[in-house]
Write a protein that holds these residues in place. Structure first.
Motif, mmCIF file in Angstrom:
data_model
loop_
_atom_site.group_PDB
_atom_site.id
_atom_site.type_symbol
_atom_site.label_atom_id
_atom_site.label_comp_id
_atom_site.label_asym_id
_atom_site.label_seq_id
_atom_site.Cartn_x
_atom_site.Cartn_y
_atom_site.Cartn_z
ATOM 1 N N MET A 23 5.359 3.153 7.922
ATOM 2 C CA MET A 23 5.213 1.790 7.394
ATOM 3 C C MET A 23 6.359 0.863 7.808
ATOM 4 O O MET A 23 6.119 -0.266 8.270
ATOM 5 N N PRO A 24 7.638 1.253 7.689
ATOM 6 C CA PRO A 24 8.711 0.331 8.098
ATOM 7 C C PRO A 24 8.723 0.037 9.595
ATOM 8 O O PRO A 24 9.300 -0.972 10.026
ATOM 9 N N ASP A 71 0.259 -6.937 10.579
ATOM 10 C CA ASP A 71 -1.067 -6.889 11.203
ATOM 11 C C ASP A 71 -1.334 -5.572 11.917
ATOM 12 O O ASP A 71 -2.417 -5.383 12.470
ATOM 13 N N GLY A 72 -0.365 -4.667 11.950
ATOM 14 C CA GLY A 72 -0.599 -3.360 12.546
ATOM 15 C C GLY A 72 -1.600 -2.563 11.724
ATOM 16 O O GLY A 72 -1.793 -2.788 10.527
ATOM 17 N N PRO A 89 -0.398 -3.016 -2.376
ATOM 18 C CA PRO A 89 -0.309 -4.426 -2.008
ATOM 19 C C PRO A 89 0.241 -4.671 -0.604
ATOM 20 O O PRO A 89 0.147 -5.789 -0.089
ATOM 21 N N ARG A 90 0.770 -3.648 0.026
ATOM 22 C CA ARG A 90 1.319 -3.819 1.371
ATOM 23 C C ARG A 90 0.237 -3.865 2.436
ATOM 24 O O ARG A 90 0.496 -4.271 3.586
ATOM 25 N N ARG A 101 -0.110 -5.946 5.712
ATOM 26 C CA ARG A 101 -0.058 -7.383 5.436
ATOM 27 C C ARG A 101 1.239 -7.979 5.981
ATOM 28 O O ARG A 101 2.170 -7.294 6.307
ATOM 29 N N GLY A 102 1.247 -9.293 6.032
ATOM 30 C CA GLY A 102 2.420 -9.988 6.508
ATOM 31 C C GLY A 102 2.053 -11.293 7.167
ATOM 32 O O GLY A 102 2.782 -12.268 7.113
#
Length: 232
Positions: free
Chosen positions: A165-166, A171-172, A209-210, A228-229
């Motif tokens: 994740m980090p 959008d990945g 929520p990520r 998300r982002g």
């Protein structure tokens, strides 16, 4: 006056596959005849029961289409086995893109390497052998990850997700395989350790929520998660 009645629920829109209908599905795709992948599938099936770990033919073509459509540049695969899915992923990569494969079995990886060479995608693939949890905890990609395909030990899925994740760009996309687990994820009580791990991750992804996610009944179930982002 009669009490108002709720409208009837619409019929569920899904199709139960039988062998004949599934054969129809896999025959009606662009690469229904694929000498390299057909040979790799035959060699893998000769290994015996472990061949069940192969992804399905239509699933492989779907991965190729996705990597092309998303124009991904940095891909991670956790669980390479004999190389079928990695070839499908690598086929969709543009020049200069890279696929990083993590697997623990050198014997299976040797088969994968042979077919990467035969397909002409070996220069796009970097293989790391060993425990993926240990390797990923120290690994830093040269560029943020666009796409991750996870198809390894099921209790490890959540750890791989958190480790990646980090390193995943906004959008990945994550794709987790076997997320319906042959239909057994809805058993009550659910006692199989792999099924329990899958069910827990399905629930986590749906409420994380990520990411925004969808679980699709392709092959044995693919759970998609977009980081998300970037607001849409």
């Amino acid at each position: 006056m009669e009490p108002s009645q709720s409208p009837p629920s619409p019929p569920a829109k899904y199709v139960s596959l039988n062998d004949s209908l599934y054969d129809y599905v896999i025959r009606h795709r662009s690469h229904a005849v694929d000498p390299v992948l057909d040979a790799l599938r035959a060699e893998t099936e000769s290994l015996g029961d472990v061949a069940r770990m192969l992804i399905s033919p239509e699933q492989g073509d779907f991965l190729t289409l996705l990597t092309k459509l998303l124009d991904v540049r940095t891909v991670v695969e956790i669980g390479t086995f004999t190389g079928y899915s990695s070839i499908c992923l690598a086929r969709g990569l543009p020049g200069g893109a890279q696929l990083y494969c993590f697997d623990i079995n050198a014997e299976w990886a040797a088969i994968a390497r042979r077919y990467w060479e035969e397909e002409g995608v070996a220069n796009r693939i970097e293989l790391q052998l060993g425990d993926a949890k240990e390797l990923l905890s120290k690994w830093e990609p040269r560029t943020p990850i666009d796409f991750a395909f996870i198809d390894a030990d099921k209790p490890g899925y959540d750890t791989y997700y958190e480790l990646l994740m980090p390193r995943m760009k906004p959008d990945g996309v994550f794709i987790f395989d076997n997320m319906i687990w042959g239909g057994r994820v809805i058993e009550e009580p659910l006692t199989d350790p792999d099924g329990i791990a899958i069910d827990r991750l399905n629930r986590k992804l749906a409420n994380d929520p990520r990411v925004e996610t969808v679980l699709l009944p392709i092959a044995d179930g693919l759970h998609f998660a977009r980081k998300r982002g970037v607001k849409r």
